[in-house]
Design a protein around this motif. Structure first.
Motif, PDB file in Angstrom:
ATOM      1  N   ASN A  59     -52.186  14.256  -8.196  1.00  0.00           N
ATOM      2  CA  ASN A  59     -51.366  15.048  -9.126  1.00  0.00           C
ATOM      3  C   ASN A  59     -51.475  16.535  -8.818  1.00  0.00           C
ATOM      4  N   HIS A  79     -59.535  16.475 -14.330  1.00  0.00           N
ATOM      5  CA  HIS A  79     -58.966  16.699 -15.650  1.00  0.00           C
ATOM      6  C   HIS A  79     -59.370  15.541 -16.564  1.00  0.00           C
ATOM      7  N   ALA A  90     -53.130  28.917 -25.863  1.00  0.00           N
ATOM      8  CA  ALA A  90     -54.482  28.519 -26.237  1.00  0.00           C
ATOM      9  C   ALA A  90     -54.869  29.309 -27.482  1.00  0.00           C
ATOM     10  N   GLU A 150     -59.224  37.105 -16.409  1.00  0.00           N
ATOM     11  CA  GLU A 150     -58.287  36.514 -17.369  1.00  0.00           C
ATOM     12  C   GLU A 150     -58.553  37.045 -18.780  1.00  0.00           C
ATOM     13  N   ALA A 169     -47.231  19.758 -15.029  1.00  0.00           N
ATOM     14  CA  ALA A 169     -47.138  21.072 -14.382  1.00  0.00           C
ATOM     15  C   ALA A 169     -46.351  21.014 -13.075  1.00  0.00           C
ATOM     16  N   ARG A 216     -49.202  22.727 -17.496  1.00  0.00           N
ATOM     17  CA  ARG A 216     -48.607  21.800 -18.458  1.00  0.00           C
ATOM     18  C   ARG A 216     -48.910  22.258 -19.869  1.00  0.00           C
TER      19      ARG A 216
HETATM   20  P1  FAD Z   1     -51.139  18.931 -15.114  1.00  0.00           P
HETATM   21  O1  FAD Z   1     -51.369  19.404 -13.748  1.00  0.00           O
HETATM   22  O2  FAD Z   1     -49.748  18.507 -15.496  1.00  0.00           O
HETATM   23  O3  FAD Z   1     -52.141  17.717 -15.369  1.00  0.00           O
HETATM   24  C1  FAD Z   1     -52.390  17.209 -16.675  1.00  0.00           C
HETATM   25  C2  FAD Z   1     -52.861  15.752 -16.603  1.00  0.00           C
HETATM   26  O4  FAD Z   1     -51.776  14.901 -16.243  1.00  0.00           O
HETATM   27  C3  FAD Z   1     -53.944  15.493 -15.547  1.00  0.00           C
HETATM   28  O5  FAD Z   1     -54.792  14.481 -16.032  1.00  0.00           O
HETATM   29  C4  FAD Z   1     -53.157  15.010 -14.343  1.00  0.00           C
HETATM   30  O6  FAD Z   1     -53.940  14.172 -13.486  1.00  0.00           O
HETATM   31  C5  FAD Z   1     -52.014  14.253 -15.009  1.00  0.00           C
HETATM   32  N1  FAD Z   1     -50.750  14.352 -14.255  1.00  0.00           N
HETATM   33  C6  FAD Z   1     -50.273  15.473 -13.662  1.00  0.00           C
HETATM   34  N2  FAD Z   1     -49.076  15.254 -13.118  1.00  0.00           N
HETATM   35  C7  FAD Z   1     -48.794  13.971 -13.363  1.00  0.00           C
HETATM   36  C8  FAD Z   1     -47.675  13.158 -13.055  1.00  0.00           C
HETATM   37  N3  FAD Z   1     -46.613  13.641 -12.401  1.00  0.00           N
HETATM   38  N4  FAD Z   1     -47.697  11.856 -13.493  1.00  0.00           N
HETATM   39  C9  FAD Z   1     -48.756  11.366 -14.172  1.00  0.00           C
HETATM   40  N5  FAD Z   1     -49.854  12.114 -14.490  1.00  0.00           N
HETATM   41  C10 FAD Z   1     -49.860  13.384 -14.090  1.00  0.00           C
HETATM   42  N6  FAD Z   1     -54.029  26.047 -21.579  1.00  0.00           N
HETATM   43  C11 FAD Z   1     -53.255  26.755 -22.423  1.00  0.00           C
HETATM   44  O7  FAD Z   1     -52.840  26.219 -23.472  1.00  0.00           O
HETATM   45  N7  FAD Z   1     -52.938  28.070 -22.192  1.00  0.00           N
HETATM   46  C12 FAD Z   1     -53.350  28.708 -21.077  1.00  0.00           C
HETATM   47  O8  FAD Z   1     -53.027  29.889 -20.887  1.00  0.00           O
HETATM   48  C13 FAD Z   1     -54.173  28.002 -20.157  1.00  0.00           C
HETATM   49  N8  FAD Z   1     -54.606  28.574 -19.017  1.00  0.00           N
HETATM   50  C14 FAD Z   1     -55.342  27.841 -18.116  1.00  0.00           C
HETATM   51  C15 FAD Z   1     -55.729  28.448 -16.913  1.00  0.00           C
HETATM   52  C16 FAD Z   1     -56.479  27.736 -15.981  1.00  0.00           C
HETATM   53  C17 FAD Z   1     -56.861  28.405 -14.686  1.00  0.00           C
HETATM   54  C18 FAD Z   1     -56.860  26.388 -16.253  1.00  0.00           C
HETATM   55  C19 FAD Z   1     -57.687  25.620 -15.264  1.00  0.00           C
HETATM   56  C20 FAD Z   1     -56.463  25.781 -17.438  1.00  0.00           C
HETATM   57  C21 FAD Z   1     -55.692  26.488 -18.369  1.00  0.00           C
HETATM   58  N9  FAD Z   1     -55.257  25.909 -19.558  1.00  0.00           N
HETATM   59  C22 FAD Z   1     -54.487  26.631 -20.447  1.00  0.00           C
HETATM   60  C23 FAD Z   1     -55.599  24.523 -19.885  1.00  0.00           C
HETATM   61  C24 FAD Z   1     -54.504  23.514 -19.418  1.00  0.00           C
HETATM   62  O9  FAD Z   1     -53.300  23.770 -20.111  1.00  0.00           O
HETATM   63  C25 FAD Z   1     -54.991  22.116 -19.721  1.00  0.00           C
HETATM   64  O10 FAD Z   1     -56.075  21.797 -18.884  1.00  0.00           O
HETATM   65  C26 FAD Z   1     -53.934  21.007 -19.705  1.00  0.00           C
HETATM   66  O11 FAD Z   1     -54.497  19.853 -20.303  1.00  0.00           O
HETATM   67  C27 FAD Z   1     -53.470  20.603 -18.320  1.00  0.00           C
HETATM   68  O12 FAD Z   1     -52.679  21.533 -17.742  1.00  0.00           O
HETATM   69  P2  FAD Z   1     -52.312  21.382 -16.167  1.00  0.00           P
HETATM   70  O13 FAD Z   1     -51.351  22.438 -15.838  1.00  0.00           O
HETATM   71  O14 FAD Z   1     -53.535  21.286 -15.359  1.00  0.00           O
HETATM   72  O15 FAD Z   1     -51.573  19.950 -16.219  1.00  0.00           O
END
Ligand code: FAD
Length: 296
Positions: free
Chosen positions: A157, A145, A47, A13, A119, A103
């Protein structure tokens, strides 16, 4: 499910460079790491304040220079749906085949989360708009998370993202392999069978690692913190210790048959390359072998 236990997928990455000096380091890293023939690269979005244009430019530059696929990260929180639709179209027009769907986090002070709040909603939207055009990666959290109410909620989730059409997942980094294995077992027990690829953070800088870990909820075991703290400004020792610890982590993961490894390169090739070589994965079919840290 595309996991192949005999031949794990390896990826690195990057984040988009934003100065002439950073550009130079990025290009060097890109060239060194592409020589290892990873399955793909990925490029972060947002980020640290990066823009979508920068992410796309970086993705295109990588593919042009190396011939290796690069996947843009795309996040949904705070963006109007039309904007996300336009970005997906642009990615398709540029021949991009893989995205990392997230997300994201709202920058402090921002109001309005946008139409897609999580997400799983983004994954669903990507599938609605583009069918099977993209291989969709999502994030997974073996140590959960930080915003999730309970571990069970977080797992459910994660399942929502898989049910919405994610093809594979990359985890947040961790240093305790048991957290990962237990997470994968729990995921399997609720029917999640996509490849869950461990995210590997090479240890390069103590202060930065502690800051990131505080933000993202990754636990740094006490014995690692104590050792790193004791090294003080001795960067060579931090680096050697970090390579050693991370190589051992990767080796244990590979021995247990993980579907791949995704290295958070931080746009620096030295540690990722050294770990890679220590593992003996510089040629795709080679056996994992034990060895001392590579000389550079
Ligand atoms: P989600 O999967 O949406 O989860 C976020 C939170 O909401 C979790 O606590 C989950 O339990 C909860 N949740 C999920 N769905 C629901 C629902 N339907 N109802 C209620 N609660 C729910 N960040 C950046 O800004 N840029 C990047 O390029 C970036 N790359 C990343 C790459 C990887 C491999 C990882 C692991 C993380 C990356 N991040 C990046 C960080 C990421 O954006 C954060 O961790 C963010 O807070 C959560 O994103 P997510 O897609 O996991 O969210």
């Amino acid at each position: 499910m595309s996991a192949d236990k005999q031949k794990p997928n390896f990826s690195f990455e990057f984040f988009p460079p934003r100065s002439a000096e950073a550009q130079g380091k990025f290009e060097l890293t890109r060239d060194r790491l592409s020589a290892l023939k990873p399955n793909f690269f990925s490029v972060t979005f947002g980020a640290g304040g990066g823009t979508r244009e920068l992410t796309l430019e970086t993705v295109m530059a990588i593919t042009k220079a190396t011939g290796i696929d690069a996947a843009p990260h795309i996040s949904c929180i705070g963006f109007p749906i039309d904007n996300i639709r336009a970005v997906l179209r642009e990615y398709l027009d540029n021949g991009i085949k893989r995205v990392v769907a997230l997300r994201g986090d709202l920058p402090s002070g921002t109001t309005g989360v946008g139409e897609l709040r999580y997400a799983n909603e983004l994954v669903e939207f990507i599938r609605q708009e583009t069918g099977s055009a993209f291989h969709i990666e999502v994030a997974a959290y073996p140590e959960f998370h930080p915003q999730s109410a309970t571990a069970a909620d977080d797992l459910q989730n994660f399942k929502r993202k898989v049910d919405a059409g994610a093809d594979s997942a990359i985890t947040q980094y961790f240093y305790n392999p048991d957290a990962y294995f237990r997470f994968v077992d729990s995921a399997l027990s609720i029917g999640i069978d996509i490849p869950i690829v461990p995210g590997i953070m090479p240890i390069i800088n103590y202060t930065q690692l502690m800051r990131f870990s505080e933000m993202c909820g990754a636990e740094i075991p006490r014995w690692i913190v104590r050792r790193l703290r004791d090294f003080g400004d001795d960067r060579a020792s931090i680096r050697a210790f970090g390579i050693d610890v991370t190589t051992e982590l990767c080796r244990r993961l590979l021995e247990q048959g993980v579907p791949g490894l995704h290295f958070y390169s931080m746009n620096q090739y030295e540690a990722s390359e050294a770990i890679w070589r220590n593992l003996g994965i510089d040629t795709p079919d080679s056996e994992i072998r034990s060895g001392k840290p590579a000389d550079e």
